[in-house]
Design a protein around this motif. Structure first.
Motif, PDB file in Angstrom:
ATOM      1  N   LEU A   1      13.842 -22.377 -64.397  1.00 53.30           N
ATOM      2  CA  LEU A   1      13.573 -23.798 -64.639  1.00 53.30           C
ATOM      3  C   LEU A   1      13.863 -24.635 -63.395  1.00 53.30           C
ATOM      4  O   LEU A   1      13.114 -25.565 -63.086  1.00 53.30           O
ATOM      5  CB  LEU A   1      14.390 -24.311 -65.823  1.00 53.30           C
ATOM      6  CG  LEU A   1      13.914 -23.881 -67.200  1.00 53.30           C
ATOM      7  CD1 LEU A   1      14.921 -24.308 -68.263  1.00 53.30           C
ATOM      8  CD2 LEU A   1      12.544 -24.436 -67.500  1.00 53.30           C
ATOM      9  N   ARG A   2      14.948 -24.298 -62.692  1.00 57.00           N
ATOM     10  CA  ARG A   2      15.264 -25.037 -61.460  1.00 57.00           C
ATOM     11  C   ARG A   2      14.139 -24.904 -60.445  1.00 57.00           C
ATOM     12  O   ARG A   2      13.759 -25.879 -59.804  1.00 57.00           O
ATOM     13  CB  ARG A   2      16.563 -24.530 -60.843  1.00 57.00           C
ATOM     14  CG  ARG A   2      17.781 -25.163 -61.412  1.00 57.00           C
ATOM     15  CD  ARG A   2      19.043 -24.791 -60.621  1.00 57.00           C
ATOM     16  NE  ARG A   2      20.149 -24.744 -61.540  1.00 57.00           N
ATOM     17  CZ  ARG A   2      20.751 -23.646 -61.978  1.00 57.00           C
ATOM     18  NH1 ARG A   2      20.379 -22.469 -61.547  1.00 57.00           N
ATOM     19  NH2 ARG A   2      21.740 -23.720 -62.835  1.00 57.00           N
ATOM     20  N   SER A   3      13.598 -23.702 -60.307  1.00 60.52           N
ATOM     21  CA  SER A   3      12.533 -23.520 -59.328  1.00 60.52           C
ATOM     22  C   SER A   3      11.251 -24.232 -59.759  1.00 60.52           C
ATOM     23  O   SER A   3      10.586 -24.859 -58.954  1.00 60.52           O
ATOM     24  CB  SER A   3      12.274 -22.035 -59.081  1.00 60.52           C
ATOM     25  OG  SER A   3      11.722 -21.430 -60.231  1.00 60.52           O
ATOM     26  N   VAL A   4      10.913 -24.173 -61.043  1.00 59.33           N
ATOM     27  CA  VAL A   4       9.690 -24.815 -61.534  1.00 59.33           C
ATOM     28  C   VAL A   4       9.829 -26.336 -61.506  1.00 59.33           C
ATOM     29  O   VAL A   4       8.952 -27.042 -61.008  1.00 59.33           O
ATOM     30  CB  VAL A   4       9.352 -24.335 -62.961  1.00 59.33           C
ATOM     31  CG1 VAL A   4       8.223 -25.151 -63.557  1.00 59.33           C
ATOM     32  CG2 VAL A   4       8.972 -22.864 -62.935  1.00 59.33           C
ATOM     33  N   ILE A   5      10.929 -26.851 -62.024  1.00 55.28           N
ATOM     34  CA  ILE A   5      11.119 -28.303 -62.060  1.00 55.28           C
ATOM     35  C   ILE A   5      11.333 -28.839 -60.655  1.00 55.28           C
ATOM     36  O   ILE A   5      10.876 -29.934 -60.337  1.00 55.28           O
ATOM     37  CB  ILE A   5      12.292 -28.686 -62.989  1.00 55.28           C
ATOM     38  CG1 ILE A   5      11.890 -28.414 -64.436  1.00 55.28           C
ATOM     39  CG2 ILE A   5      12.671 -30.151 -62.822  1.00 55.28           C
ATOM     40  CD1 ILE A   5      12.976 -28.650 -65.446  1.00 55.28           C
ATOM     41  N   GLY A   6      11.959 -28.066 -59.804  1.00 59.60           N
ATOM     42  CA  GLY A   6      12.135 -28.490 -58.420  1.00 59.60           C
ATOM     43  C   GLY A   6      10.809 -28.726 -57.738  1.00 59.60           C
ATOM     44  O   GLY A   6      10.603 -29.715 -57.044  1.00 59.60           O
TER      45      GLY A   6
END
Length: 183
Positions: free
Chosen positions: A171-176
């Motif tokens: 999620l951090r990579s996608v939302i980032g």
């Protein structure tokens, strides 16, 4: 908090209004949880009713070893999986529903930003595998403990912890990446 167990005990003792309390307490959250599986609100409502009906009909199956919420979510997950197995042979058509209510008290800009954040989060959650999405939903949206989530998902506590770790990282990579477009 006893998560509805005292209401269920009162229901078992003959207090009919106690079951209404349980319905009020868990109905919407259970529908939302089931809808994450089936992606059909009407079907999710029907399956939630089936879960509550099973609680009514088979009164002695709930043994008070877990919270009532955990037990209901286990029933709901089971009903959703059964529904998905049988739905493969049905052809469904999705209809879009128009939003009729205006949010009072929020500016248009605030509402647009909130909708965009919600869209980004929802899109990011959709990129997760089903087990990760289920774990995230149960822990963060429903407030279940790791132990309760493990029981609902039929996993060990460590497996749930690993699913959440991987889900948060993804999620951090996608939302980032998408979050940069929000600025």
């Amino acid at each position: 908090m006893d998560n509805g167990a005292s209401s269920y005990r009162r229901f078992l003792a003959g207090d009919e209004t106690a079951f209404d309390e349980i319905l009020d307490l868990y109905r919407e959250n259970l529908i939302f949880f089931i809808n994450r599986f089936v992606r059909d609100t009407a079907a999710a409502e029907d399956l939630a009713i089936d879960a509550f009906l099973e609680l009514l009909v088979h009164k002695n199956r709930y043994n008070f070893k877990t919270s009532l919420k955990t037990y209901l979510f286990m029933l709901g997950r089971s009903k959703a999986i059964d529904y998905l197995r049988h739905r493969a042979r049905w052809k469904t058509i999705e209809l879009s529903e128009a939003q009729g209510e205006e949010d009072a008290g929020f500016s248009i800009e605030d509402r647009l930003l909130a909708e965009e954040r919600s869209r980004v989060l929802s899109a990011a959650l959709e990129t997760l595998p089903e087990e990760m999405r289920c774990a995230v939903h149960l822990i963060y949206f429903e407030g279940l403990s790791y132990e309760e989530t493990a029981k609902v998902m039929k996993k060990s506590k460590k497996q749930v912890d690993n699913l959440l770790y991987r889900a948060k990282r993804k999620l951090r990579s996608v939302i980032g990446m998408e979050g940069e477009t929000l600025i």
